[in-house]
Design an enzyme around this catalytic site. Structure first.
Site, PDB file in Angstrom:
ATOM      1  N   TYR A 112      16.226  86.619 -13.506  1.00  0.00           N
ATOM      2  CA  TYR A 112      16.696  87.519 -14.562  1.00  0.00           C
ATOM      3  C   TYR A 112      16.157  88.905 -14.245  1.00  0.00           C
ATOM      4  O   TYR A 112      15.948  89.239 -13.081  1.00  0.00           O
ATOM      5  CB  TYR A 112      16.211  86.932 -15.904  1.00  0.00           C
ATOM      6  CG  TYR A 112      16.759  87.609 -17.118  1.00  0.00           C
ATOM      7  CD1 TYR A 112      18.122  87.758 -17.313  1.00  0.00           C
ATOM      8  CD2 TYR A 112      15.889  88.093 -18.103  1.00  0.00           C
ATOM      9  CE1 TYR A 112      18.611  88.383 -18.442  1.00  0.00           C
ATOM     10  CE2 TYR A 112      16.377  88.715 -19.234  1.00  0.00           C
ATOM     11  CZ  TYR A 112      17.729  88.862 -19.405  1.00  0.00           C
ATOM     12  OH  TYR A 112      18.201  89.482 -20.518  1.00  0.00           O
ATOM     13  N   LYS A 167      39.146  66.966 -19.006  1.00  0.00           N
ATOM     14  CA  LYS A 167      39.527  67.505 -17.687  1.00  0.00           C
ATOM     15  C   LYS A 167      38.299  68.112 -17.007  1.00  0.00           C
ATOM     16  O   LYS A 167      38.140  68.013 -15.791  1.00  0.00           O
ATOM     17  CB  LYS A 167      40.633  68.563 -17.825  1.00  0.00           C
ATOM     18  CG  LYS A 167      41.926  68.068 -18.460  1.00  0.00           C
ATOM     19  CD  LYS A 167      42.840  67.381 -17.473  1.00  0.00           C
ATOM     20  CE  LYS A 167      44.026  66.767 -18.214  1.00  0.00           C
ATOM     21  NZ  LYS A 167      44.908  65.959 -17.374  1.00  0.00           N
ATOM     22  N   GLU A 209      46.886  73.774 -18.807  1.00  0.00           N
ATOM     23  CA  GLU A 209      46.930  72.381 -19.275  1.00  0.00           C
ATOM     24  C   GLU A 209      47.624  72.283 -20.625  1.00  0.00           C
ATOM     25  O   GLU A 209      47.312  73.056 -21.539  1.00  0.00           O
ATOM     26  CB  GLU A 209      45.492  71.841 -19.377  1.00  0.00           C
ATOM     27  CG  GLU A 209      45.416  70.354 -19.669  1.00  0.00           C
ATOM     28  CD  GLU A 209      46.001  69.485 -18.554  1.00  0.00           C
ATOM     29  OE1 GLU A 209      45.639  69.689 -17.374  1.00  0.00           O
ATOM     30  OE2 GLU A 209      46.816  68.607 -18.860  1.00  0.00           O
ATOM     31  N   ASP A 235      50.339  69.727 -15.843  1.00  0.00           N
ATOM     32  CA  ASP A 235      51.375  68.823 -16.348  1.00  0.00           C
ATOM     33  C   ASP A 235      52.645  68.924 -15.513  1.00  0.00           C
ATOM     34  O   ASP A 235      53.418  67.978 -15.451  1.00  0.00           O
ATOM     35  CB  ASP A 235      51.662  69.125 -17.820  1.00  0.00           C
ATOM     36  CG  ASP A 235      50.392  68.911 -18.613  1.00  0.00           C
ATOM     37  OD1 ASP A 235      50.091  67.775 -18.946  1.00  0.00           O
ATOM     38  OD2 ASP A 235      49.652  69.903 -18.828  1.00  0.00           O
ATOM     39  N   GLY A 269      60.932  68.261 -19.530  1.00  0.00           N
ATOM     40  CA  GLY A 269      60.023  69.334 -19.930  1.00  0.00           C
ATOM     41  C   GLY A 269      59.146  69.709 -18.749  1.00  0.00           C
ATOM     42  O   GLY A 269      59.579  69.647 -17.588  1.00  0.00           O
ATOM     43  N   ALA A 270      57.891  70.084 -19.063  1.00  0.00           N
ATOM     44  CA  ALA A 270      56.967  70.521 -18.006  1.00  0.00           C
ATOM     45  C   ALA A 270      56.870  69.450 -16.914  1.00  0.00           C
ATOM     46  O   ALA A 270      57.147  69.718 -15.735  1.00  0.00           O
ATOM     47  CB  ALA A 270      55.595  70.785 -18.627  1.00  0.00           C
ATOM     48  N   ALA A 271      56.499  68.229 -17.295  1.00  0.00           N
ATOM     49  CA  ALA A 271      56.295  67.179 -16.297  1.00  0.00           C
ATOM     50  C   ALA A 271      57.615  66.773 -15.652  1.00  0.00           C
ATOM     51  O   ALA A 271      57.728  66.726 -14.418  1.00  0.00           O
ATOM     52  CB  ALA A 271      55.621  65.976 -16.963  1.00  0.00           C
ATOM     53  N   ASN A 347      51.665  59.899 -22.351  1.00  0.00           N
ATOM     54  CA  ASN A 347      50.372  59.547 -22.941  1.00  0.00           C
ATOM     55  C   ASN A 347      50.374  60.020 -24.390  1.00  0.00           C
ATOM     56  O   ASN A 347      51.021  61.016 -24.704  1.00  0.00           O
ATOM     57  CB  ASN A 347      49.248  60.271 -22.177  1.00  0.00           C
ATOM     58  CG  ASN A 347      49.064  59.674 -20.799  1.00  0.00           C
ATOM     59  OD1 ASN A 347      49.060  58.477 -20.651  1.00  0.00           O
ATOM     60  ND2 ASN A 347      48.936  60.530 -19.803  1.00  0.00           N
ATOM     61  N   ASN A 373      47.707  62.433 -13.619  1.00  0.00           N
ATOM     62  CA  ASN A 373      47.369  63.578 -12.767  1.00  0.00           C
ATOM     63  C   ASN A 373      45.873  63.702 -12.439  1.00  0.00           C
ATOM     64  O   ASN A 373      45.490  64.538 -11.628  1.00  0.00           O
ATOM     65  CB  ASN A 373      47.943  64.886 -13.320  1.00  0.00           C
ATOM     66  CG  ASN A 373      47.646  65.083 -14.785  1.00  0.00           C
ATOM     67  OD1 ASN A 373      46.619  64.619 -15.290  1.00  0.00           O
ATOM     68  ND2 ASN A 373      48.542  65.781 -15.476  1.00  0.00           N
TER      69      ASN A 373
HETATM   70  N1  LIG Z   1      50.757  60.620 -16.716  1.00  0.00           N
HETATM   71  C1  LIG Z   1      50.510  61.882 -16.515  1.00  0.00           C
HETATM   72  O1  LIG Z   1      49.747  62.275 -15.635  1.00  0.00           O
HETATM   73  C2  LIG Z   1      51.205  62.893 -17.367  1.00  0.00           C
HETATM   74  C3  LIG Z   1      51.144  64.238 -16.998  1.00  0.00           C
HETATM   75  C4  LIG Z   1      51.803  65.184 -17.769  1.00  0.00           C
HETATM   76  C5  LIG Z   1      52.464  64.797 -18.902  1.00  0.00           C
HETATM   77  N2  LIG Z   1      52.453  63.476 -19.252  1.00  0.00           N
HETATM   78  C6  LIG Z   1      53.101  63.052 -20.483  1.00  0.00           C
HETATM   79  O2  LIG Z   1      54.461  63.412 -20.501  1.00  0.00           O
HETATM   80  C7  LIG Z   1      54.852  63.713 -21.832  1.00  0.00           C
HETATM   81  C8  LIG Z   1      55.578  65.064 -21.842  1.00  0.00           C
HETATM   82  O3  LIG Z   1      54.678  66.077 -21.454  1.00  0.00           O
HETATM   83  P1  LIG Z   1      55.247  67.508 -21.072  1.00  0.00           P
HETATM   84  O4  LIG Z   1      54.044  68.342 -20.804  1.00  0.00           O
HETATM   85  O5  LIG Z   1      56.317  67.397 -20.054  1.00  0.00           O
HETATM   86  O6  LIG Z   1      55.863  67.927 -22.474  1.00  0.00           O
HETATM   87  P2  LIG Z   1      57.115  68.858 -22.771  1.00  0.00           P
HETATM   88  O7  LIG Z   1      57.099  69.086 -24.227  1.00  0.00           O
HETATM   89  O8  LIG Z   1      57.133  70.008 -21.858  1.00  0.00           O
HETATM   90  O9  LIG Z   1      58.382  67.940 -22.385  1.00  0.00           O
HETATM   91  C9  LIG Z   1      58.890  66.868 -23.135  1.00  0.00           C
HETATM   92  C10 LIG Z   1      60.418  66.826 -22.896  1.00  0.00           C
HETATM   93  O10 LIG Z   1      60.925  65.607 -23.419  1.00  0.00           O
HETATM   94  C11 LIG Z   1      62.114  65.890 -24.143  1.00  0.00           C
HETATM   95  N3  LIG Z   1      62.325  64.856 -25.161  1.00  0.00           N
HETATM   96  C12 LIG Z   1      61.577  64.636 -26.265  1.00  0.00           C
HETATM   97  N4  LIG Z   1      62.091  63.610 -26.964  1.00  0.00           N
HETATM   98  C13 LIG Z   1      63.161  63.157 -26.267  1.00  0.00           C
HETATM   99  C14 LIG Z   1      64.123  62.112 -26.475  1.00  0.00           C
HETATM  100  N5  LIG Z   1      64.052  61.315 -27.560  1.00  0.00           N
HETATM  101  N6  LIG Z   1      65.103  61.950 -25.564  1.00  0.00           N
HETATM  102  C15 LIG Z   1      65.190  62.770 -24.486  1.00  0.00           C
HETATM  103  N7  LIG Z   1      64.313  63.789 -24.238  1.00  0.00           N
HETATM  104  C16 LIG Z   1      63.323  63.959 -25.124  1.00  0.00           C
HETATM  105  C17 LIG Z   1      61.887  67.274 -24.747  1.00  0.00           C
HETATM  106  O11 LIG Z   1      63.104  67.904 -25.085  1.00  0.00           O
HETATM  107  C18 LIG Z   1      61.144  67.970 -23.600  1.00  0.00           C
HETATM  108  O12 LIG Z   1      62.050  68.594 -22.709  1.00  0.00           O
HETATM  109  C19 LIG Z   1      53.578  63.682 -22.679  1.00  0.00           C
HETATM  110  O13 LIG Z   1      53.520  62.479 -23.390  1.00  0.00           O
HETATM  111  C20 LIG Z   1      52.462  63.735 -21.676  1.00  0.00           C
HETATM  112  O14 LIG Z   1      51.334  62.990 -22.083  1.00  0.00           O
HETATM  113  C21 LIG Z   1      51.847  62.536 -18.512  1.00  0.00           C
HETATM  114  O1  LIG Z   2      45.788  64.165 -19.821  1.00  0.00           O
HETATM  115  C1  LIG Z   2      46.296  63.205 -19.240  1.00  0.00           C
HETATM  116  O2  LIG Z   2      45.850  62.044 -19.325  1.00  0.00           O
HETATM  117  C2  LIG Z   2      47.482  63.382 -18.347  1.00  0.00           C
HETATM  118  C3  LIG Z   2      48.335  64.548 -18.660  1.00  0.00           C
HETATM  119  O3  LIG Z   2      47.742  65.760 -18.356  1.00  0.00           O
HETATM  120  C4  LIG Z   2      48.947  64.502 -20.028  1.00  0.00           C
HETATM  121  O4  LIG Z   2      49.099  65.571 -20.624  1.00  0.00           O
HETATM  122  O5  LIG Z   2      49.295  63.422 -20.490  1.00  0.00           O
HETATM  123 MG   LIG Z   3      48.250  67.285 -19.700  1.00  0.00          MG
END
Ligand SMILES: NC(=O)c1ccc[n+]([C@@H]2O[C@H](COP(=O)([O-])OP(=O)(O)OC[C@H]3O[C@@H](n4cnc5c(N)ncnc54)[C@H](O)[C@@H]3O)[C@@H](O)[C@H]2O)c1
Ligand SMILES: O=C(O)C[C@H](O)C(=O)O
Ligand SMILES: [Mg+2]
Length: 447
Positions: A112, A167, A209, A235, A269-271, A347, A373
């Site tokens: 320090y 995380k 995230e 994601d 969506g994102a994933a 999840n 992930n």
């Molecule tokens: N296993 C993993 O490592 C992992 C990583 C990332 C996200 N995820 C999971 O994936 C899911 C989505 O996450 P995200 O960040 O992509 O969210 P997000 O909100 O960006 O995407 C969700 C998408 O699903 C669509 N959707 C919702 N309900 C629907 C339905 N009934 N029919 C059709 N489409 C529908 C939405 O319009 C949206 O485009 C979460 O449950 C998250 O936990 C898992």
């Molecule tokens: O957090 C996790 O277990 C995975 C992923 O990033 C999610 O959003 O579901």
């Molecule tokens: Mg996540």
């Protein structure tokens, strides 16, 4: 069948007579409980006390289970039911800790004032030296606005903190990185970008995230362009890496030619969009996609995928189906085609339980607990930090995915998430690509 989300620990005493533990296990099983770990707490001359971790679907099942155990005769006693998950979160899961031992005044002056001033001057003259003399070179900000926390939706950044701390734990234990949660009290892309840029000097990487779509796409793209440190939306790309790895493994085991397979993505969506883009970039010719949002389907089409209107139709035609909607139970078991590969990755609960999909004829099925992930982001960031890279590129992500697939045991889809060797291999694969990229940049600059 639902995913068993509720976890409790039962402290049970059994008199030391063979068969008593069996009676307890059968009672738990008959009440619908899945037994996890069994830990022996105390062995007395006439009895044993054990902590038995149990997973169930509903809270009421715990009461039923406790009742059933209390009715057992022969001196079996249930002492306590505790919520280990809540207990593990008391006081938070992380803390900032000093690396130096502060015992004497000499220590104080070294770490320090006044010693520290000279280090500040050195960094002022040569900012790059901050990587040597501070923790910045090993720190990654874990940034969320709380808009897509797991599949729980827009529950806000503070409610999302347990995930961010999780995380950080994974960064620390799997890759030796300081992951620092940053909770943003805004959902406005301009403000998110401005804030992250303003805090970026303290970090060598940014992990975005659980930021919801579609604003996550703009936020990530802008930050990647405007910052000279690696930025990755977990994601999107962390998930795409692990999903590609699982898909490669499944195709290898099931004898499916991935590039010519019909792949269906439910939830864009994102994933889901990132998974689709990753698979198409890997050479998969036909990626079909369903989403309730017309805009999400347009985005898929813009990247060369084929939007479809019905999930049932997608299930009917695709060899490999991946779901990331956040909607538990969305996939009906009668839609599953024999021999299909189903990755229901939402999840905390999947679109279809793997056991249900397998019973319905799927060749391979997994949920988001195993295809997660966690297998990607720690090694990816360790690799780019080691190489002092300014970005995470597509070839690095493919190298990570292929490494995860190569580390997978035959018959499995992905390796064990806590296998440190896998994280080391991912790190090395990413670092190799990053070092090659750095050399290319040096070569081009010297021309
Ligand atoms: N296993 C993993 O490592 C992992 C990583 C990332 C996200 N995820 C999971 O994936 C899911 C989505 O996450 P995200 O960040 O992509 O969210 P997000 O909100 O960006 O995407 C969700 C998408 O699903 C669509 N959707 C919702 N309900 C629907 C339905 N009934 N029919 C059709 N489409 C529908 C939405 O319009 C949206 O485009 C979460 O449950 C998250 O936990 C898992
Ligand atoms: O957090 C996790 O277990 C995975 C992923 O990033 C999610 O959003 O579901
Ligand atoms: Mg996540």
């Amino acid at each position: 069948m639902m995913s068993k989300q509720i976890i409790r620990t039962l402290m049970v005493e059994t008199p030391s007579i063979p068969g008593n533990l069996g009676k307890v296990a059968t009672t738990i099983g008959l009440a619908g409980g899945d037994i996890g770990e069994i830990q022996t707490v105390k062995v007395g001359p006439n009895y044993t006390i054990r902590n038995i971790t149990v997973q169930v679907d509903h809270e009421e099942q715990i009461e039923e289970l406790a009742d059933a155990l209390s009715r057992l005769d022969g001196g079996i006693r249930l002492h306590a039911v505790s919520d280990e998950v809540l207990h593990a979160h008391e006081g938070g899961k992380i803390h900032m800790k000093s690396k130096v031992d502060l015992q004497t005044l000499a220590d104080l002056r070294r770490v320090y004032t006044p010693g520290v001033a000279n280090v500040c001057r050195i960094i002022e003259k040569e900012p790059d030296k901050a990587k040597i003399y501070t923790s910045i070179g090993n720190s990654v900000a874990i940034v969320t606005d709380g808009t897509a926390i797991l599949g729980l939706g827009d529950i806000g950044p503070v409610a999302g903190m347990p995930v961010m701390e999780g995380k950080a734990v994974l960064f620390d234990q799997l890759a030796g990185i300081n992951g620092i949660p940053i909770l943003l009290n805004t959902k406005d892309p301009d403000e998110i970008v401005r804030t992250v840029k303003n805090i970026s000097p303290g970090y060598s990487g940014i992990l975005l995230e659980d930021i919801g779509s579609p604003h996550c796409f703009e936020v990530e793209e802008r930050l990647k362009k405007e910052l000279d440190i690696p930025v990755m939306h977990d994601d999107q790309h962390g998930t795409a890496v692990v999903t590609l790895a699982a898909t490669i493994s499944a195709c290898k085991s099931a004898g499916i030619d991935l590039k010519n397979a019909q792949v269906g993505q439910i939830g864009l969506g994102a994933a889901g969009l990132a998974i689709s883009r990753m698979l198409m970039a890997y050479g998969v010719k036909d990626v079909f996609g369903a989403d309730k949002s017309p805009d999400a389907k347009v985005r898929l089409a813009n990247y060369g995928g084929h939007p479809v209107d019905s999930i049932e139709m997608l299930m009917n035609t695709c060899d490999i189906v991946i779901a990331t909607t956040g909607v538990p139970g969305l996939i009906q078991k009668q839609w599953v085609r024999p021999g299909q590969v189903i990755l229901a990755l939402s999840n905390p609960k999947p679109e279809i339980e793997p056991e249900v999909a397998l019973q319905a004829g799927a060749a391979y099925a997994a949920d988001g607990r195993s295809v997660n992930n966690v297998l990607g982001f720690p090694g990816i960031f360790r690799g780019v930090l080691n190489a002092q890279s300014s970005e995470i590129t597509h070839p690095m992500l493919v190298a990570a995915a292929e490494t995860i697939a190569a580390c997978t045991k035959p018959g499995d889809l992905v390796p064990h998430p806590l296998d440190l060797n896998v994280h080391k291999m991912v790190t090395e694969a990413v670092e190799r690509v990053a070092v090659q990229d750095n050399r290319k940049v040096e070569y081009t600059c010297s021309l």
